[in-house]
Design an enzyme around this catalytic site. Structure first.
Site, mmCIF file in Angstrom:
data_model
loop_
_atom_site.group_PDB
_atom_site.id
_atom_site.type_symbol
_atom_site.label_atom_id
_atom_site.label_comp_id
_atom_site.label_asym_id
_atom_site.label_seq_id
_atom_site.Cartn_x
_atom_site.Cartn_y
_atom_site.Cartn_z
ATOM 1 N N CYS A 1 37.544 -4.977 -0.570
ATOM 2 C CA CYS A 1 37.080 -4.493 0.897
ATOM 3 C C CYS A 1 37.024 -5.417 1.925
ATOM 4 C CB CYS A 1 35.212 -3.716 0.985
ATOM 5 S SG CYS A 1 35.191 -3.714 -1.529
ATOM 6 N N ASN B 1 32.851 -7.728 -2.541
ATOM 7 C CA ASN B 1 33.859 -7.165 -2.513
ATOM 8 C C ASN B 1 34.262 -7.722 -3.990
ATOM 9 O OD1 ASN B 1 36.454 -7.626 -2.773
ATOM 10 N ND2 ASN B 1 36.327 -8.678 -0.726
ATOM 11 N N GLY B 2 34.598 -6.610 -4.853
ATOM 12 C CA GLY B 2 34.930 -7.334 -6.423
ATOM 13 C C GLY B 2 34.555 -6.748 -7.475
ATOM 14 N N MET C 1 60.828 -5.778 -28.103
ATOM 15 C CA MET C 1 61.391 -4.557 -27.450
ATOM 16 C C MET C 1 60.509 -3.210 -27.948
ATOM 17 S SD MET C 1 64.861 -4.666 -26.739
ATOM 18 C CE MET C 1 65.517 -3.009 -26.604
ATOM 19 N N GLU D 1 62.368 -10.797 -13.597
ATOM 20 C CA GLU D 1 61.694 -11.516 -12.407
ATOM 21 C C GLU D 1 62.732 -12.792 -12.636
ATOM 22 O OE1 GLU D 1 58.247 -12.752 -15.095
ATOM 23 O OE2 GLU D 1 58.501 -13.846 -13.319
ATOM 24 N N LYS E 1 53.545 -5.846 -22.382
ATOM 25 C CA LYS E 1 52.053 -6.192 -22.505
ATOM 26 C C LYS E 1 51.167 -6.298 -21.408
ATOM 27 C CE LYS E 1 55.265 -10.560 -21.520
ATOM 28 N NZ LYS E 1 55.957 -12.200 -21.925
ATOM 29 N N CYS F 1 73.205 -2.698 -27.665
ATOM 30 C CA CYS F 1 72.207 -3.685 -28.484
ATOM 31 C C CYS F 1 71.664 -2.099 -29.575
ATOM 32 C CB CYS F 1 70.369 -3.306 -27.793
ATOM 33 S SG CYS F 1 69.177 -3.489 -28.343
ATOM 34 N N CYS G 1 64.551 -10.901 -29.919
ATOM 35 C CA CYS G 1 64.567 -11.202 -28.820
ATOM 36 C C CYS G 1 64.040 -12.561 -28.713
ATOM 37 C CB CYS G 1 64.586 -9.933 -27.635
ATOM 38 S SG CYS G 1 64.923 -8.723 -27.586
ATOM 39 N N CYS H 1 70.680 -12.907 -30.540
ATOM 40 C CA CYS H 1 71.013 -11.758 -30.446
ATOM 41 C C CYS H 1 72.073 -11.855 -31.608
ATOM 42 C CB CYS H 1 70.478 -11.364 -29.053
ATOM 43 S SG CYS H 1 71.040 -9.584 -28.922
#
Lengths: 1553, 477
Positions: free
Chosen positions: A11, A245-246, A489, A909, A979, A1144, A1150, A1155
């Site tokens: 908020c 707020n939290g 994997m 990423e 994860k 694969c 990995c 690999c």
């Protein structure tokens, strides 16, 4: 599956107060104005007229009330002698009457006088229909003190008791409409006006607030952003004392611990009244409300307001060397009284006399304040919420982590944090008290070692379910490296409840983690906030506030630095009475019982265990040791987790839990998850004797580590792991994690859960106590039976790696072979063999969906009438796998394949090579297009290598304006299945030149991805990032990736309200990346659960139509897709299966860069082995689509969208004859919320992003000449805090046209005046300069892509710029290029993850330059703590005036060095070069020149007097600067230089030849 | 586990074979096991795959990554324990198994597979050498009695497992020595017979009773009525192999010098074993033609060369397989490809797509073979017109495989049901035949196959029998 308990909110909050306490109506009006100007921090649901809640708290307006009451013939006594209750009452008259009568009865019962009732006048004409439906009747009750003897404090306490008592009584009536009853406030000092309102509606709805006699010296306001749209009136803030707020992450633990104290608490001021308050906190209350309840108790019990706040939200004191001794003693003393209420929080609080605010230890919420020359203090989540002329502002500051702002209107002054805490800390001799009472477990002498069990190690290991994998894959890596092993994997093994093998109870619980509504913590780089300190033993009386300084009967405290005990430490506790003169007395509770009783015996054994525990406490024992060490062929153990939870819950229920410590001595605990569970269900300390004994025998596997050393490393690894598990939920202390139950169960039935794990979510039922006992019994049989396989060896396991006699997996040699053969040969029949292996789970149960049956919607339809496969494949996407985790060849193969079929690939990423953006032309090959390609994957003319989905992850690698505009979808990765809640790390050896180029980093230097996005600590922050990205690329849909866990549906609803166009629900089992094994196995839930919850919540909230839902996680076949669609998915993500199609073979290596098929590796030798082709992936996708079509035809469905959300077509397979699975109940998954037919059930509408309001439209129009012809333009604008993401859209347009190179410097120059909203200059492209006179909020220069940002305060402001804040938190996060100059001080986390921009600032908050990988930062003043944590590249120059900088710098990865004179540096470099050691230089020029040049520019752009003074006396100033140089960066620079020198030498040689 | 980068750094090491000139002079084994450090290096090449395809490629599911790792770390004894946990007789398979595990090895995708078989060979030889292979008598007896008929690898494995489970086991063998095809089918130069004798000793010490010269279902001196066994024992396991050979009905079939391989090979094994009453049939000085391109054919070639044949020619009906399989479409399964055995290396003409038309003889003895070339079209076999040719031949050996078990005798006596191919019908879950108490395992049930399959069936059948007798079994499948 929607459960209100999962609601989250965040908020905007604020207050305005007059320091001298002068009340005025203007303060009330301005309070309401603050609310309006925070509107963008709130949210609206499906109905724009419906708010999530807003309100205001003011001082009791005596004059106004007196007049209002007078009109109805009610005379009030003097101010201070009466109280007012603001009461929400049921509309239904009889219930209302009942409620009113209960209040009146309580008033009388407590000996006070009822003066009368007043109807609060309201105007509900602006409210939505749905809001009106639940609108209560709002009345005020006036209560006068019953006797002259009681003062105002006593009256407050009586009002408190009246409210509690009447509330309990009304609850007990169990009225149908009783839920509508609620008392927002009942006080003689304050009053709260709030409701399910939008910000601007508060003043319109409550007519009282408009009255000019409604005056107050303070106004505290709050506007809520809830994750869903059925908030109720009572959930609005402010509460009686706070607005927040939290999020309190440890809520369940805190609430339990409160309840657990009931028997052990007493108060001199409340006396017997204390008995009337229980239950203090009702089940199902929000975290903020619960917090308020507890704070209220502390206040009523006699704590001063600030003291109580410090008790509940302590600063990080344990690991803070900068804190003074008294304050540390204060916190240390109070730590034993109560566990912290942990989580991100900006908390504003008031009792009507003092008003203040505080921030959590991590500073994860924004809170800015100003002080004016006419004695006003204005504090809010943002600066600029009121139009205060700059010349009136004498102080501009922010709340800092753990710090408090307190305005005392009675004293008429601001009490600053240091003074306030000094006063409180020295009020009592806390240090002396601690010295007298503290017993450190570590310091006690070690008693004789314990006796070893006579039962063989192997038998005991087997009794606790050890497998060979536990030794090799769990314990050995910990013994070797002191940390948990990493795997890859994902998890394709059978769910424990579907497994045919006996599983340990631990396996049925999944760790919860933070996503969106609160941030996880980085326990490594931000270790200073973490603590594993644990108190073992009874807790002191929470309300003992009036202890005399020389008291002799202080309770003793037994303290351990960490909760994992060694053998010695366990013996100390066992004999604790000897060391403490029987102050502590421990009692062992044996949890083993005769195996002859079998599984059926466990229930009674548990009952008698609980009874024994209670008896022991009543006999005076105050440490209970739950122990299974007596296990033998005759005695079998109750699972330690079950025994611990049972005892803990039993004692909580009896109110006895804080009367004793609870220690667990168990052979079962061996991996991090086990310890986390024992802690989460109440263990204060754990002694894993069997794991330690096993480690001592492990020398065969790890011969290089001695038994002692391996035990040490194991404990270290578990502690690190606990940090990780706690931090992924955003919890920093073990004390608050203990008992917090941050888990959900998958496959345990509710009878079992309710009894022993009360309050834990479990959505699909499953096994109960008998089966749990049976599994334990089977393990015992195995251990002491005579099986030839297990006589001399442990079971193989097969959980982590496939084994023929191990656990079942979906990926088997056959399923992989069949899929690959099918994809390569384009063989439909081979695909069908593959699909059968996966889909047919009649014999091998593995997934929940495997137990589903599909029911036809009608008669089958001919296949050719079903939507074509070419349409269906457009709904498919590949998962986010970064270039870095997989090779260029594999990455482009997926992209080409998905582009060929009109699906989407995901860049992951790590940025993207701009060379991949144009289509392939005739004759081009992969290697001709992209540098360094090893295998020329077959491509065609017209192929596109571009990933349509571009990921925006926490590290923001390569997230430039150019990157953003080259996407069709921008995916904000909140969590990943492998994860969730964790960050990541790309080790230096994987950062090749190419990868470094794409990520704007240095080759060979490791890269860290932080656990949280540092611009997303809450749902409103996410809304802001969505807004930023949408501005940068309005054509792209914005997606948010979540991981399935209980409550994910509510989060998804919040995401929809935050205006995401798309949400991905990932299953726990997916994930290709490297991750700790316990995260792969034990965090998150199957997507079937998360998706069903998401669909149900979105439909219920009427939000489903405006957001597309994608599901992923072990998607393998067309049947999986159909089940996903029926449960509510529009789109589908595949990661492992297309990788398998491309070659694969599930090495699960990995993370090792080895690999053997060239996919998950950067090694050119191995990459050469890559054999996949886009065609293989295309074939796979079409096979899946064809299978989908065949199923659709059989179900009688022609169009795919007709499948979506049809969970009524799912049923549980009949005749599941499996000893565990038969208890499962999927009715909650298949549930469809009863909504009218017009409510959308699939994606069919568009979000309104309100981009039309963007200031950028004006900028773009005005800068047309610059954009078209590169003609320089100069522009000027007024700006205010509602103008957000200014510059992002303009930059997107520049980047579309000119790429990352942008325009020539300063082509578009915009001068702003005012207070900028969040994300000012986000992704600002090269060639654009923003100059702002005024100040900004958070996220300035986020993702800066080459532009220039200059901010300086109004010269008229009397506040000294270098002592006041000018920009907010998280400035320049993920900046890539460009420059910025800030005249003034920055908030927390300045330049986090900067990878190339230059910045000058005059001071920073905590965590400056965290995770930075490049660029140059100059700080002309003081920094906060933890500077340069995780900084692996770039350089920072810090002006270290008093030589104390090193105390605030995290030197784990950096060195602090002096800045050399230019000539000195040049000479030193020459010497190094001559000696053959690479030159180390960060910039093009010497450090001195670089630093001086930046300061000169700072002066030029901002007219900084500080810069001027330094330049005027440069020699002295330079001498005070230090440079912060990352060690790894230094090494890499030297290597780089040497490499380049070598190359140019070779070039010269070549030329010579 | 293993060495992370071992597979990149280290090459496959093959076991050393004696030079051809040396080895064909006798019937001794000529392959020597790896040295300690070689074995360790070979183990280091194992990648400890997330999915060990080798383990599934192996019919007895040897836990290959585990013992590879133990060998890499030179923990031989532990390696042997792991190996023995799935394989009763690794010295057999370590010598004569075609190693489907290696075909399935992940390294085989684009490199040379790990030398799994050589490691197995190494481990068990080491085990015997060190005296680590000891009898494992059961802790307690069950009192149940089981008769196992046929002492090939299936029968031996079955008997050993049942014995260790505490049952009283009697193993019946129609021949004079234990071992079945291992004893008399496989030449000594592939596997010397003391390996069998050592196991027989071990099993005897574990309580298994052996009855040789006991032909169940036959009449006469050695005959043992099957029905009696069914009465006397609590269970009966048929593991008598698949001994009905495929024949060739062409003119001249009856000529002297035209024999089934199994009329020829056992003779040499008996000579090596020291028997003196062996019929004189040998290849010495003869032009030998072996019909059939499989393993038995190879054994005929190797034996003929050792006996001093003038020439050895081998025909195969099917066309010559490709030199290399299409790995992307075959791996991890067993590939059809050109295989050259050690016996082929020792000297032999090989020809493919050849169909025998007739034998011509002189004086009742075969002197030549008439054949033609064939081609496969649309799944059918056709003669290539005009391709007929004649080849000198004075010893012709049929090595064209076996159709099914011999029905006459025990099977007929018990009236057991067959499957479509004439094998004894039983599933691989319970191994039970249509006759109560009668189980079947190995080639008898499965049809002709590898030794390793026989061991698998023997083990699994033992578990099924144990379960049948005791209600539950702890024997591994």
């Amino acid at each position: 599956m929607y459960d209100p308990a999962n609601e989250h909110d965040a908020c905007g909050l604020g207050f305005i107060a007059h320091i001298k306490g002068n009340p005025s109506h203007a303060i009330v009006t301005q309070g309401l104005q603050i609310l309006k100007n925070l509107t963008h921090r709130g949210a609206t649901g499906a109905d724009p007229l419906q708010g999530d809640g807003a309100g205001i708290l003011v001082q009791l307006p005596d004059a106004f009330l007196r007049r209002a009451c007078g009109r109805q013939g009610l005379t009030l006594p003097a101010l201070g002698q009466y109280g007012v209750g603001m009461v929400f009452l049921p509309k239904e008259p009889a219930s209302r009457m009942a409620c009113e009568q209960e209040i009146e009865r309580a008033v009388a019962g407590e000996g006070q006088l009822l003066l009368g009732w007043r109807d609060v006048p309201t105007d509900n004409s602006g409210l939505s229909e749905r809001t009106k439906d639940v609108e209560p009747v709002i009345r005020q009750v006036f209560i006068a003190r019953g006797s002259n003897r009681i003062d105002q404090d006593a009256l407050e306490r009586k009002l408190y008791i009246i409210r509690k008592k009447s509330g309990h009584a009304i609850q007990a009536l169990k009225l149908k409409h009783g839920k509508e009853f609620y008392v927002p406030s009942m006080s003689s000092r304050t009053i709260v006006y709030k409701g399910m309102l939008l910000a601007h509606q508060v003043g319109e709805y409550y007519l009282d607030l408009r009255d000019p006699t409604m005056v107050s010296a303070l106004a505290m306001v709050h506007q809520r952003f809830s994750t869903n749209t059925f908030p109720t009136w009572d959930l609005a803030h402010p509460f009686r004392l706070v607005c927040h707020n939290g999020e309190i992450n440890t809520l369940r633990g805190n609430v339990n611990w409160i309840r657990a104290r009931q028997q052990a608490i007493s108060s001199t001021v409340l006396g017997d009244d204390l008995d009337k308050i229980w239950p203090l906190i009702y089940d199902g209350q929000s975290d903020s409300a619960s917090f308020d309840n507890c704070l209220e108790l502390l206040l009523m019990g006699g704590y001063p307001l600030a003291h109580a706040m410090m008790l509940m939200i302590p600063e990080a004191w344990a690991g803070n060397p900068l804190m003074d001794e008294d304050r540390r003693a204060f916190y240390e003393y109070h730590a034993a009284l109560m566990e912290p209420w942990d989580g991100p929080a900006a908390m504003a609080f008031t009792d009507g006399r003092q008003i203040g605010a505080t921030l959590d230890r991590n500073g994860l919420r924004p809170a800015r304040y100003i002080v004016t020359d006419d004695d006003y203090v204005i504090m809010a989540s943002e600066v600029g919420v009121l139009d205060i002329p700059e010349r009136k502002i004498i102080r501009k500051w922010r709340l800092q982590p753990g710090k408090m702002l307190l305005v005392d209107t009675e004293q008429g002054r601001i009490i600053d944090d240091a003074e306030l805490k000094r006063t409180l800390a020295t009020a009592k001799p806390y240090r002396a008290w601690i010295d007298r009472t503290r017993i450190a477990l570590e310091d006690l002498p070690a008693p004789a070692p314990p006796q070893r069990s006579k039962v063989s190690l192997l038998d005991r290991q087997q009794a606790f379910g050890y497998t060979q994998e536990d030794l090799k894959l769990i314990l050995a890596p910990m013994a070797l490296n002191g940390e948990e092993a990493v795997g890859s994997m994902g998890n394709d093994a059978a769910l424990p409840v579907l497994s045919n093998r006996p599983k340990v109870l631990y396996a049925y619980f999944k760790q919860l983690f933070a996503q969106v509504t609160n941030p996880p913590i980085d326990p490594i780089r931000e270790e200073l906030v973490m603590s594993l300190v644990t108190f073992i033993g009874p807790r002191p009386n929470l309300l003992a506030v009036d202890i005399a300084p020389d008291a002799t009967d202080l309770p003793m405290r037994l303290e351990a630095g960490k909760p994992i005990l060694t053998a010695d430490e366990m013996e100390k506790i066992r004999h604790i009475g000897l060391f403490t003169g029987a102050t502590f007395r421990s009692r062992e509770l044996d949890i083993c019982y005769p195996a002859a009783w079998g599984a059926a015996g466990m229930e009674a054994a548990l009952a008698s265990l609980c009874a024994h525990a209670e008896d022991a406490i009543r006999l005076g024992f105050n440490i209970l040791i739950v122990s299974d060490r007596n296990v033998s062929s005759e005695l079998m153990p109750i699972p330690a987790l079950l025994a611990t939870a049972a005892v803990h819950q039993h004692l909580v229920r009896k109110g006895l839990r804080t009367s004793t410590g609870l220690v667990v001595e168990t052979g079962s605990a061996r991996e991090v998850h086990h310890f986390a569970l024992l802690a989460g269900y109440g263990a204060e300390a754990i002694y894993p004797y069997l794991a330690l004994e096993t480690l001592a025998q492990l020398h065969e596997i790890v011969p290089e580590v001695s038994p002692e050393e391996s035990a040490k490393r194991f404990v270290k690894a578990i502690c690190k792991g606990l940090y990780k598990v706690m931090s992924k939920m955003g919890i920093s202390t073990y004390q608050s994690y203990c008992g917090a139950q941050i888990f959900e169960a998958v496959g345990l039935n509710s009878a079992f859960i309710d009894k022993y794990f009360t309050g834990t979510a479990s959505n699909i039922q499953g096994i109960g106590l008998f089966e749990v006992s049976d599994e334990a019994y089977r393990l015992h049989q195995i251990a002491f039976g005579d099986s030839p396989v297990l006589r001399d060896a442990l079971d193989a396991g097969g959980e982590y790696q496939y084994r023929v006699r191990g656990e079942e997996h979906m990926w088997t040699p056959d399923s992989i072979a069949k899929l690959q053969h099918a994809a390569r040969a384009n063989s439909h029949s081979t695909y069908q063999e593959y699909a059968k292996l996966i889909n047919d789970q009649s014999r091998r149960l593995m997934t929940l969906r495997g137990l589903f049956e599909l029911k036809p919607a009608g008669a089958p339809v001919p296949l050719d009438e079903v939507e074509p496969a070419a349409e269906i494949v457009k709904r498919f996407a590949t998962g986010a796998m970064s270039l870095g985790s997989i090779s260029t060849e594999a990455h482009t193969t997926l992209a080409i394949a998905m582009n060929r079929i009109g699906g989407k690939s995901n860049t992951g990423e790590g940025g993207e090579d701009a060379h991949r953006y144009p289509l392939m032309r005739k004759g081009e090959t992969l290697s001709s297009r992209i540098a360094g390609v090893v295998v020329d994957v077959p491509v065609r003319e017209g192929d596109s290598l571009r990933s349509r989905i571009k990921q925006v992850a926490s590290a923001r690698f390569g997230v430039t304006a150019e990157y953003l505009v080259n996407a069709d979808q921008l995916q904000i990765k909140m969590a990943q299945g492998a994860k969730p809640g964790e960050g990541g790390q790309l080790p230096g050896h994987k950062v090749s030149e190419y990868i470094a180029k794409l990520r704007f980093s240095v080759p060979g230097v490791g890269l860290i991805s932080p656990p949280p996005h540092h611009d997303i600590y809450s749902i409103e922050d996410l809304a802001q990032l969505i807004h930023d990205l949408k501005n940068a690329n309005p054509q792209a849909s914005i997606s948010v990736k979540l991981v399935s866990e209980v409550g994910v549906g509510t989060v998804a609803a919040g995401v929809a309200k935050a205006k995401a166009d798309h949400v991905t629900i990932a299953g726990h089992d997916g994930g290709t990346g490297a991750s700790p094994e316990s995260s792969i196995k034990h965090a998150g839930t199957p997507w079937e659960l998360g998706l069903a919850e998401t669909q149900q919540t979105l439909v219920l909230n009427r939000l489903r139509g405006r957001i597309a839902v994608q599901v992923d996680g072990q998607m393998k076949t067309g049947r999986d897709v159909v089940v996903g669609a029926l449960l509510g998915a529009d789109e589908f993500g595949f990661a492992t299966a297309p990788l398998v199609a491309a070659g694969c073979i599930m090495m699960r290596k990995c993370h090792l860069n080895t690999c053997p098929v060239g996919i998950a590796t950067q090694d050119p030798v191995l990459r050469a082995k890559f054999d996949g082709q886009p065609e293989h992936v295309v074939n796979f996708m079409f096979f899946v689509a064809d299978e989908v079509r065949a199923i659709m035809a059989a179900l009688g469905i022609r169009r795919f969208e007709q499948l979506i959300g049809r969970s009524d077509l799912l049923d549980t397979r009949v005749g599941i004859d499996h000893w565990k699975a038969r208890g499962l109940d999927f009715s909650r998954i298949f549930y469809q919320p009863p909504m009218p037919p017009e409510v959308a059930r699939f994606h069919c509408e568009e979000q309104d992003h309100r981009l039309d309001r963007a200031l950028d439209h004006q900028l773009i129009a005005a800068a047309a000449a610059a954009i078209e012809q590169e003609t320089p333009v100069r522009l000027e604008y007024r700006i205010r805090n509602a103008h957000r993401s200014v510059g992002a859209m303009l930059s997107g347009i520049v980047a579309r046209r000119y790429g990352h190179a942008g325009l020539p410097e300063d082509t578009i120059h915009v001068a702003f005046d005012g207070i900028a909203g969040q994300s000012f200059g986000a992704f600002l492209a090269r060639g654009i300069s923003f100059e702002l006179q005024g100040a900004t909020n958070d996220y300035v220069g986020k993702g800066l892509s080459g532009g220039r940002i200059v901010v300086y305060p109004d010269p008229e402001s009397p506040a000294r710029p270098d002592e006041n804040i000018v920009i907010g938190n998280t400035v320049m996060y993920g900046a890539i290029a460009g420059e910025a100059y800030f005249r003034g001080i920055a908030g927390e986390r300045f330049c986090v993850r900067n990878s190339g921009a230059s910045a000058v600032v005059e001071g920073t908050g905590d965590h400056g330059c965290e995770y930075m990988t490049g660029g140059t930062v100059v700080v002309l003043g003081r920094t906060g703590r933890n500077f340069a944590a995780g900084m692996s590249g770039g350089i920072a120059f810090v002006y270290d005036e008093d030589g104390t900088f090193k105390e605030r710098c995290n030197t784990a990865m950096v060195s602090i060095e002096r800045v050399q004179v230019e000539t000195e540096q040049v000479q030193a470099e020459a010497e190094l070069a001559a000696a053959g050691n690479g030159r180390v230089r960060h910039g093009e020029v010497s450090d001195e020149a670089l630093l001086r040049g930046l300061i000169e520019r700072h002066l030029r752009f901002t007219a900084s007097t500080r810069a001027l003074a330094m330049l005027d006396n440069w020699e002295v100033a330079r001498g005070k600067f230090v440079r912060v140089f990352p060690n790894e960066y230094k090494r890499a620079l030297a290597e780089l230089f040497a490499r380049r020198a070598l190359m140019s030498a070779t070039d010269r040689q070549r030329e010579a030849v | 586990m293993g060495k992370t980068t071992g597979f990149i750094e280290l090459q496959r090491i093959s076991e050393v074979a004696l030079p051809i000139g040396e080895r064909v002079r006798n019937y001794r084994e000529f392959i020597s096991a790896l040295k300690d450090d070689q074995a360790s290096k070979q183990g280091a090449r194992c990648m400890d795959c997330g999915i060990p395809f080798c383990q599934s490629g192996c019919p007895i599911n040897n836990i290959i990554p585990d013992w590879n790792d133990l060998v890499y770390r030179q923990q031989w004894h532990e390696a042997l324990e792991v190996l023995h946990s799935t394989n009763n007789f690794p010295e057999f398979t370590g010598r004569i198994c075609p190693a489907p595990c290696e075909a399935a090895c992940t390294l085989n995708i684009n490199d040379d597979p790990v030398g799994i078989k050589s490691i197995e060979h190494f481990i068990i030889d080491k085990g015997w050498e060190e005296g680590w292979v000891a009898p494992q008598p059961p802790k307690r007896k069950t009192g149940k009695r089981v008769a196992v008929v046929g002492s090939g690898p299936a029968g031996m494995a079955c008997a050993q497992q049942l014995g260790r489970a505490g049952h009283e086991v009697v193993l019946f063998e129609k021949a004079d020595r234990i071992g079945g095809l291992l004893r008399y089918g496989i030449p000594d130069f592939k596997m010397e017979k003391y390996h069998i004798d050592r196991r027989v000793e071990q099993m005897r010490a574990e309580g298994v009773e052996f009855r040789v010269n006991a032909h169940v279902g036959a009449t006469g001196k050695n005959g043992v009525p099957a029905a009696r066994l069914l009465e006397e024992f609590d269970a009966l396991v048929a593991s008598a192999g698949s001994e009905h050979p495929r024949d060739l009905d062409v003119p001249g079939r009856d000529l002297d010098g035209v024999h089934f391989a199994m009329d020829f090979l056992p003779l040499q094994n008996r000579r090596v074993a020291g028997d003196t009453d062996v019929p004189p049939l040998t290849a010495k000085g003869r032009h030998v033609i072996v019909i059939g391109g499989g393993d038995t054919g190879s054994d005929c070639v190797g034996t003929s060369n050792r006996q001093g044949a003038s020439s050895v020619t081998q025909f195969e009906l099917l066309p010559q397989p490709p030199e290399h399989e299409n790995k992307p479409l075959v791996w991890p399964y067993w590939p059809m490809k050109m295989r050259t055995s050690s016996s082929h290396e020792e000297g032999c003409e090989r020809d493919w797509a050849v169909q025998t038309k007739a034998f011509t003889g002189e004086g009742g003895k075969v002197v030549a073979l008439v054949a033609s070339r064939v081609e496969w079209k649309d799944g059918k076999l056709r003669d290539v017109p005009g391709s007929e040719f004649e080849l000198k031949a004075d010893l012709v050996l049929f090595a064209m495989g076996y159709l099914h078990p011999v029905h006459a005798g025990m099977l007929e006596e018990l009236g057991v049901e067959y499957d479509a191919r004439g094998n004894v019908k039983a599933d691989t879950e319970h191994y039970r035949t249509s006759v109560p108490k009668l189980f079947a395992a190995g080639d008898t049930r499965r049809g002709q196959s590898l030794v390793v399959w026989a061991i698998r069936e023997g083990r699994q059948c033992a578990r099924a029998v144990d379960e049948f007798l005791m209600g539950a079994s702890e024997l591994p499948r």
